[in-house]
Design a protein around this motif. Structure first.
Motif, PDB file in Angstrom:
ATOM      1  N   VAL A   1       0.832  -1.206   0.000  1.00  0.00           N
ATOM      2  CA  VAL A   1       0.000   0.000   0.000  1.00  0.00           C
ATOM      3  C   VAL A   1       0.868   1.258   0.000  1.00  0.00           C
ATOM      4  O   VAL A   1       0.348   2.365  -0.071  1.00  0.00           O
ATOM      5  CB  VAL A   1      -0.987   0.018   1.191  1.00  0.00           C
ATOM      6  CG1 VAL A   1      -1.996  -1.119   1.054  1.00  0.00           C
ATOM      7  CG2 VAL A   1      -0.251  -0.081   2.512  1.00  0.00           C
ATOM      8  N   GLU A   2       2.186   1.070   0.082  1.00  0.00           N
ATOM      9  CA  GLU A   2       3.155   2.153  -0.073  1.00  0.00           C
ATOM     10  C   GLU A   2       4.477   1.535  -0.510  1.00  0.00           C
ATOM     11  O   GLU A   2       4.708   0.341  -0.302  1.00  0.00           O
ATOM     12  CB  GLU A   2       3.329   2.948   1.219  1.00  0.00           C
ATOM     13  CG  GLU A   2       3.859   2.129   2.386  1.00  0.00           C
ATOM     14  CD  GLU A   2       3.940   2.917   3.686  1.00  0.00           C
ATOM     15  OE1 GLU A   2       5.011   2.898   4.300  1.00  0.00           O
ATOM     16  OE2 GLU A   2       2.929   3.528   4.057  1.00  0.00           O
ATOM     17  N   ASP A   3       5.330   2.341  -1.130  1.00  0.00           N
ATOM     18  CA  ASP A   3       6.647   1.848  -1.509  1.00  0.00           C
ATOM     19  C   ASP A   3       7.441   1.540  -0.252  1.00  0.00           C
ATOM     20  O   ASP A   3       7.452   2.339   0.689  1.00  0.00           O
ATOM     21  CB  ASP A   3       7.398   2.891  -2.345  1.00  0.00           C
ATOM     22  CG  ASP A   3       6.782   3.100  -3.721  1.00  0.00           C
ATOM     23  OD1 ASP A   3       5.868   2.343  -4.104  1.00  0.00           O
ATOM     24  OD2 ASP A   3       7.220   4.041  -4.417  1.00  0.00           O
ATOM     25  N   THR A   4       8.094   0.367  -0.212  1.00  0.00           N
ATOM     26  CA  THR A   4       8.853  -0.024   0.969  1.00  0.00           C
ATOM     27  C   THR A   4       9.922  -1.039   0.605  1.00  0.00           C
ATOM     28  O   THR A   4       9.751  -1.794  -0.349  1.00  0.00           O
ATOM     29  CB  THR A   4       7.940  -0.606   2.068  1.00  0.00           C
ATOM     30  OG1 THR A   4       8.719  -0.869   3.240  1.00  0.00           O
ATOM     31  CG2 THR A   4       7.264  -1.889   1.625  1.00  0.00           C
ATOM     32  N   SER A   5      10.996  -1.022   1.355  1.00  0.00           N
ATOM     33  CA  SER A   5      12.036  -2.038   1.180  1.00  0.00           C
ATOM     34  C   SER A   5      12.076  -2.979   2.376  1.00  0.00           C
ATOM     35  O   SER A   5      13.040  -3.690   2.587  1.00  0.00           O
ATOM     36  CB  SER A   5      13.402  -1.362   1.004  1.00  0.00           C
ATOM     37  OG  SER A   5      13.727  -0.626   2.173  1.00  0.00           O
ATOM     38  N   LYS A   6      10.997  -2.984   3.166  1.00  0.00           N
ATOM     39  CA  LYS A   6      10.953  -3.763   4.395  1.00  0.00           C
ATOM     40  C   LYS A   6       9.670  -4.597   4.438  1.00  0.00           C
ATOM     41  O   LYS A   6       8.583  -4.099   4.138  1.00  0.00           O
ATOM     42  CB  LYS A   6      10.982  -2.801   5.585  1.00  0.00           C
ATOM     43  CG  LYS A   6      11.066  -3.440   6.914  1.00  0.00           C
ATOM     44  CD  LYS A   6      11.088  -2.464   8.096  1.00  0.00           C
ATOM     45  CE  LYS A   6      11.333  -1.030   7.802  1.00  0.00           C
ATOM     46  NZ  LYS A   6      11.303  -0.167   8.983  1.00  0.00           N
ATOM     47  N   ILE A   7       9.818  -5.858   4.830  1.00  0.00           N
ATOM     48  CA  ILE A   7       8.671  -6.747   5.059  1.00  0.00           C
ATOM     49  C   ILE A   7       8.779  -7.222   6.506  1.00  0.00           C
ATOM     50  O   ILE A   7       9.821  -7.722   6.918  1.00  0.00           O
ATOM     51  CB  ILE A   7       8.696  -7.958   4.112  1.00  0.00           C
ATOM     52  CG1 ILE A   7       8.659  -7.513   2.651  1.00  0.00           C
ATOM     53  CG2 ILE A   7       7.537  -8.915   4.423  1.00  0.00           C
ATOM     54  CD1 ILE A   7       8.922  -8.637   1.659  1.00  0.00           C
TER      55      ILE A   7
ATOM     56  N   MET B   1      14.783  -7.150   4.950  1.00  0.00           N
ATOM     57  CA  MET B   1      15.201  -5.883   4.337  1.00  0.00           C
ATOM     58  C   MET B   1      15.653  -6.181   2.907  1.00  0.00           C
ATOM     59  O   MET B   1      16.502  -7.048   2.691  1.00  0.00           O
ATOM     60  CB  MET B   1      16.343  -5.239   5.131  1.00  0.00           C
ATOM     61  CG  MET B   1      15.985  -4.928   6.573  1.00  0.00           C
ATOM     62  SD  MET B   1      14.645  -3.739   6.758  1.00  0.00           S
ATOM     63  CE  MET B   1      15.383  -2.291   6.040  1.00  0.00           C
ATOM     64  N   LEU B   2      15.077  -5.449   1.944  1.00  0.00           N
ATOM     65  CA  LEU B   2      15.324  -5.697   0.525  1.00  0.00           C
ATOM     66  C   LEU B   2      16.281  -4.671  -0.078  1.00  0.00           C
ATOM     67  O   LEU B   2      16.392  -3.550   0.422  1.00  0.00           O
ATOM     68  CB  LEU B   2      14.001  -5.673  -0.239  1.00  0.00           C
ATOM     69  CG  LEU B   2      12.938  -6.653   0.258  1.00  0.00           C
ATOM     70  CD1 LEU B   2      11.609  -6.373  -0.408  1.00  0.00           C
ATOM     71  CD2 LEU B   2      13.383  -8.081   0.028  1.00  0.00           C
ATOM     72  N   ASN B   3      16.903  -5.049  -1.173  1.00  0.00           N
ATOM     73  CA  ASN B   3      17.830  -4.181  -1.886  1.00  0.00           C
ATOM     74  C   ASN B   3      17.101  -3.116  -2.707  1.00  0.00           C
ATOM     75  O   ASN B   3      17.701  -2.140  -3.119  1.00  0.00           O
ATOM     76  CB  ASN B   3      18.714  -5.038  -2.805  1.00  0.00           C
ATOM     77  CG  ASN B   3      19.897  -4.295  -3.332  1.00  0.00           C
ATOM     78  OD1 ASN B   3      20.497  -3.487  -2.631  1.00  0.00           O
ATOM     79  ND2 ASN B   3      20.239  -4.546  -4.583  1.00  0.00           N
ATOM     80  N   GLU B   4      15.818  -3.315  -2.957  1.00  0.00           N
ATOM     81  CA  GLU B   4      15.022  -2.341  -3.715  1.00  0.00           C
ATOM     82  C   GLU B   4      13.613  -2.292  -3.130  1.00  0.00           C
ATOM     83  O   GLU B   4      13.212  -3.176  -2.377  1.00  0.00           O
ATOM     84  CB  GLU B   4      14.978  -2.703  -5.197  1.00  0.00           C
ATOM     85  CG  GLU B   4      14.391  -4.066  -5.479  1.00  0.00           C
ATOM     86  CD  GLU B   4      14.522  -4.473  -6.941  1.00  0.00           C
ATOM     87  OE1 GLU B   4      13.525  -4.306  -7.675  1.00  0.00           O
ATOM     88  OE2 GLU B   4      15.597  -4.944  -7.323  1.00  0.00           O
ATOM     89  N   ASN B   5      12.899  -1.252  -3.475  1.00  0.00           N
ATOM     90  CA  ASN B   5      11.547  -1.070  -2.953  1.00  0.00           C
ATOM     91  C   ASN B   5      10.539  -1.993  -3.626  1.00  0.00           C
ATOM     92  O   ASN B   5      10.604  -2.224  -4.835  1.00  0.00           O
ATOM     93  CB  ASN B   5      11.069   0.370  -3.163  1.00  0.00           C
ATOM     94  CG  ASN B   5      11.511   1.296  -2.074  1.00  0.00           C
ATOM     95  OD1 ASN B   5      11.960   0.871  -1.007  1.00  0.00           O
ATOM     96  ND2 ASN B   5      11.395   2.586  -2.322  1.00  0.00           N
ATOM     97  N   LEU B   6       9.603  -2.478  -2.838  1.00  0.00           N
ATOM     98  CA  LEU B   6       8.370  -3.036  -3.368  1.00  0.00           C
ATOM     99  C   LEU B   6       7.510  -1.823  -3.701  1.00  0.00           C
ATOM    100  O   LEU B   6       7.414  -0.890  -2.895  1.00  0.00           O
ATOM    101  CB  LEU B   6       7.669  -3.916  -2.333  1.00  0.00           C
ATOM    102  CG  LEU B   6       8.475  -5.086  -1.769  1.00  0.00           C
ATOM    103  CD1 LEU B   6       7.616  -5.867  -0.786  1.00  0.00           C
ATOM    104  CD2 LEU B   6       8.994  -5.984  -2.860  1.00  0.00           C
ATOM    105  N   GLU B   7       6.886  -1.807  -4.860  1.00  0.00           N
ATOM    106  CA  GLU B   7       6.177  -0.623  -5.322  1.00  0.00           C
ATOM    107  C   GLU B   7       4.678  -0.755  -5.152  1.00  0.00           C
ATOM    108  O   GLU B   7       4.094  -1.826  -5.396  1.00  0.00           O
ATOM    109  CB  GLU B   7       6.517  -0.358  -6.783  1.00  0.00           C
ATOM    110  CG  GLU B   7       7.987  -0.077  -7.010  1.00  0.00           C
ATOM    111  CD  GLU B   7       8.337   0.069  -8.483  1.00  0.00           C
ATOM    112  OE1 GLU B   7       7.430   0.018  -9.338  1.00  0.00           O
ATOM    113  OE2 GLU B   7       9.535   0.226  -8.771  1.00  0.00           O
ATOM    114  N   ILE B   8       4.054   0.341  -4.738  1.00  0.00           N
ATOM    115  CA  ILE B   8       2.605   0.393  -4.593  1.00  0.00           C
ATOM    116  C   ILE B   8       1.955   0.022  -5.936  1.00  0.00           C
ATOM    117  O   ILE B   8       2.459   0.379  -7.000  1.00  0.00           O
ATOM    118  CB  ILE B   8       2.151   1.792  -4.117  1.00  0.00           C
ATOM    119  CG1 ILE B   8       0.663   1.780  -3.782  1.00  0.00           C
ATOM    120  CG2 ILE B   8       2.475   2.859  -5.129  1.00  0.00           C
ATOM    121  CD1 ILE B   8       0.193   3.036  -3.084  1.00  0.00           C
ATOM    122  N   GLY B   9       0.890  -0.747  -5.862  1.00  0.00           N
ATOM    123  CA  GLY B   9       0.171  -1.146  -7.065  1.00  0.00           C
ATOM    124  C   GLY B   9       0.724  -2.386  -7.755  1.00  0.00           C
ATOM    125  O   GLY B   9       0.106  -2.898  -8.673  1.00  0.00           O
TER     126      GLY B   9
END
Length: 116
Positions: A27-33, A75-83
């Motif tokens: 639901v928002e850009d994030t590099s963290k799960i 923690m990821l090397n790149e963002n997961l993107e909204i949508g």
């Protein structure tokens, strides 16, 4: 979020092994799960995150570990993107305890009084 889970009980030593694939829709850009875990051992080398877009490569994981409050953080090397949609894959080991929470063991007597 959707979950596809396989749990295999090992009654000889009261453990379980399993895999889970979780569909993520950020639901928002994030590099963290971050997700909750309790008495589960995550097999670190099995953890993967990949976009559902065709021909996507797995996203590099920078760090992963248990954190306070019965949580696990990736923690990821790149963002997961909204949508966008992603698949988080995990293998794990658990315990078949008798706490009546999650996947647990219990006993009962059948109609002949035998303990099962």
């Amino acid at each position: 979020m959707k979950f596809r889970i396989q749990i295999i009980p090992h009654l000889h030593n009261l453990t379980t092994t399993g895999t889970v694939t979780i569909t993520l829709n950020p639901v928002e850009d994030t590099s963290k799960i971050i997700f909750h875990v309790n008495n589960i051992t995550i097999i670190k080398h099995s953890v993967s995150v990949i976009s559902t877009k065709p021909k996507s490569s797995p996203i590099t994981i920078n760090d992963q570990d248990y954190v306070e409050g019965q949580k696990y953080r990736i923690m990821l090397n790149e963002n997961l993107e909204i949508g966008e949609e992603y698949l988080l894959g995990i293998k794990f080991i658990g315990e078949l305890n008798s706490h009546l929470q999650g996947f647990y063991r219990s006993r009962y007597n059948d109609e002949f009084g035998r303990e099962r």
